[in-house]
Design a protein around this motif. Sequence first.
Motif, PDB file in Angstrom:
ATOM      1  N   HIS A 295      28.443  40.568  44.641  1.00  0.00           N
ATOM      2  CA  HIS A 295      29.076  41.689  45.330  1.00  0.00           C
ATOM      3  C   HIS A 295      28.221  42.265  46.455  1.00  0.00           C
ATOM      4  N   LEU A 296      27.168  41.580  46.876  1.00  0.00           N
ATOM      5  CA  LEU A 296      26.327  42.069  47.964  1.00  0.00           C
ATOM      6  C   LEU A 296      26.718  41.392  49.272  1.00  0.00           C
ATOM      7  N   ASN A 297      26.821  42.202  50.322  1.00  0.00           N
ATOM      8  CA  ASN A 297      27.029  41.583  51.625  1.00  0.00           C
ATOM      9  C   ASN A 297      25.667  41.305  52.263  1.00  0.00           C
ATOM     10  N   ALA A 298      25.657  40.720  53.436  1.00  0.00           N
ATOM     11  CA  ALA A 298      24.410  40.277  54.058  1.00  0.00           C
ATOM     12  C   ALA A 298      23.479  41.444  54.364  1.00  0.00           C
ATOM     13  N   LYS A 299      24.028  42.559  54.824  1.00  0.00           N
ATOM     14  CA  LYS A 299      23.188  43.714  55.144  1.00  0.00           C
ATOM     15  C   LYS A 299      22.537  44.283  53.887  1.00  0.00           C
ATOM     16  N   GLN A 300      23.314  44.370  52.817  1.00  0.00           N
ATOM     17  CA  GLN A 300      22.750  44.873  51.566  1.00  0.00           C
ATOM     18  C   GLN A 300      21.633  43.958  51.084  1.00  0.00           C
ATOM     19  N   ARG A 301      21.874  42.677  51.146  1.00  0.00           N
ATOM     20  CA  ARG A 301      20.899  41.702  50.659  1.00  0.00           C
ATOM     21  C   ARG A 301      19.593  41.800  51.458  1.00  0.00           C
ATOM     22  N   SER A 302      19.691  41.900  52.772  1.00  0.00           N
ATOM     23  CA  SER A 302      18.475  41.959  53.589  1.00  0.00           C
ATOM     24  C   SER A 302      17.725  43.267  53.351  1.00  0.00           C
ATOM     25  N   ARG A 303      18.448  44.367  53.202  1.00  0.00           N
ATOM     26  CA  ARG A 303      17.781  45.650  52.962  1.00  0.00           C
ATOM     27  C   ARG A 303      17.088  45.672  51.601  1.00  0.00           C
ATOM     28  N   ILE A 304      17.722  45.063  50.609  1.00  0.00           N
ATOM     29  CA  ILE A 304      17.100  45.002  49.285  1.00  0.00           C
ATOM     30  C   ILE A 304      15.818  44.182  49.353  1.00  0.00           C
ATOM     31  N   GLN A 305      15.848  43.079  50.083  1.00  0.00           N
ATOM     32  CA  GLN A 305      14.649  42.257  50.216  1.00  0.00           C
ATOM     33  C   GLN A 305      13.539  43.026  50.927  1.00  0.00           C
ATOM     34  N   LYS A 306      13.886  43.736  52.004  1.00  0.00           N
ATOM     35  CA  LYS A 306      12.885  44.525  52.727  1.00  0.00           C
ATOM     36  C   LYS A 306      12.304  45.616  51.833  1.00  0.00           C
ATOM     37  N   ARG A 307      13.170  46.273  51.074  1.00  0.00           N
ATOM     38  CA  ARG A 307      12.725  47.346  50.189  1.00  0.00           C
ATOM     39  C   ARG A 307      11.781  46.811  49.115  1.00  0.00           C
TER      40      ARG A 307
ATOM     41  N   LEU B 102       9.874  44.124  49.314  1.00  0.00           N
ATOM     42  CA  LEU B 102       8.601  43.771  49.942  1.00  0.00           C
ATOM     43  C   LEU B 102       7.768  45.018  50.221  1.00  0.00           C
ATOM     44  N   ALA B 103       8.413  46.059  50.723  1.00  0.00           N
ATOM     45  CA  ALA B 103       7.698  47.298  51.009  1.00  0.00           C
ATOM     46  C   ALA B 103       7.145  47.912  49.723  1.00  0.00           C
ATOM     47  N   ARG B 104       7.930  47.883  48.659  1.00  0.00           N
ATOM     48  CA  ARG B 104       7.478  48.422  47.379  1.00  0.00           C
ATOM     49  C   ARG B 104       6.291  47.630  46.845  1.00  0.00           C
ATOM     50  N   GLN B 105       6.333  46.311  47.000  1.00  0.00           N
ATOM     51  CA  GLN B 105       5.240  45.467  46.534  1.00  0.00           C
ATOM     52  C   GLN B 105       3.954  45.764  47.309  1.00  0.00           C
ATOM     53  N   LYS B 106       4.068  45.911  48.633  1.00  0.00           N
ATOM     54  CA  LYS B 106       2.896  46.234  49.440  1.00  0.00           C
ATOM     55  C   LYS B 106       2.333  47.595  49.068  1.00  0.00           C
ATOM     56  N   LEU B 107       3.212  48.562  48.856  1.00  0.00           N
ATOM     57  CA  LEU B 107       2.774  49.904  48.489  1.00  0.00           C
ATOM     58  C   LEU B 107       2.059  49.899  47.145  1.00  0.00           C
TER      59      LEU B 107
END
Length: 87
Positions: free
Chosen positions: A21-33, A35-40
Amino acid sequence: PSQTRTSNMSTGSEQLDALPHLNAKQRSRIQKRRLARQKLQEVLALKKSRVLPPQPNNHPSGCMRPPRGPDGRFLTPEQIATKELEK
């Protein structure tokens, strides 16, 4: 059924692919989030492991300077003089 879906997935991309049920924008934002959480979390882990030097006491100590009596009140000049004579 939901337990088998989450237990079979080990990486983030596999988890995202399993969610239909995820569209492309949702999927990319989840991936970015993620990665950012992992770096933090890595940065915070480094900060926690670092030993900090002791902080200097910069608090004003104006009220701590005058001598006090046994009840905690400030001594009058006469009381200070008698206390110095006793020493």
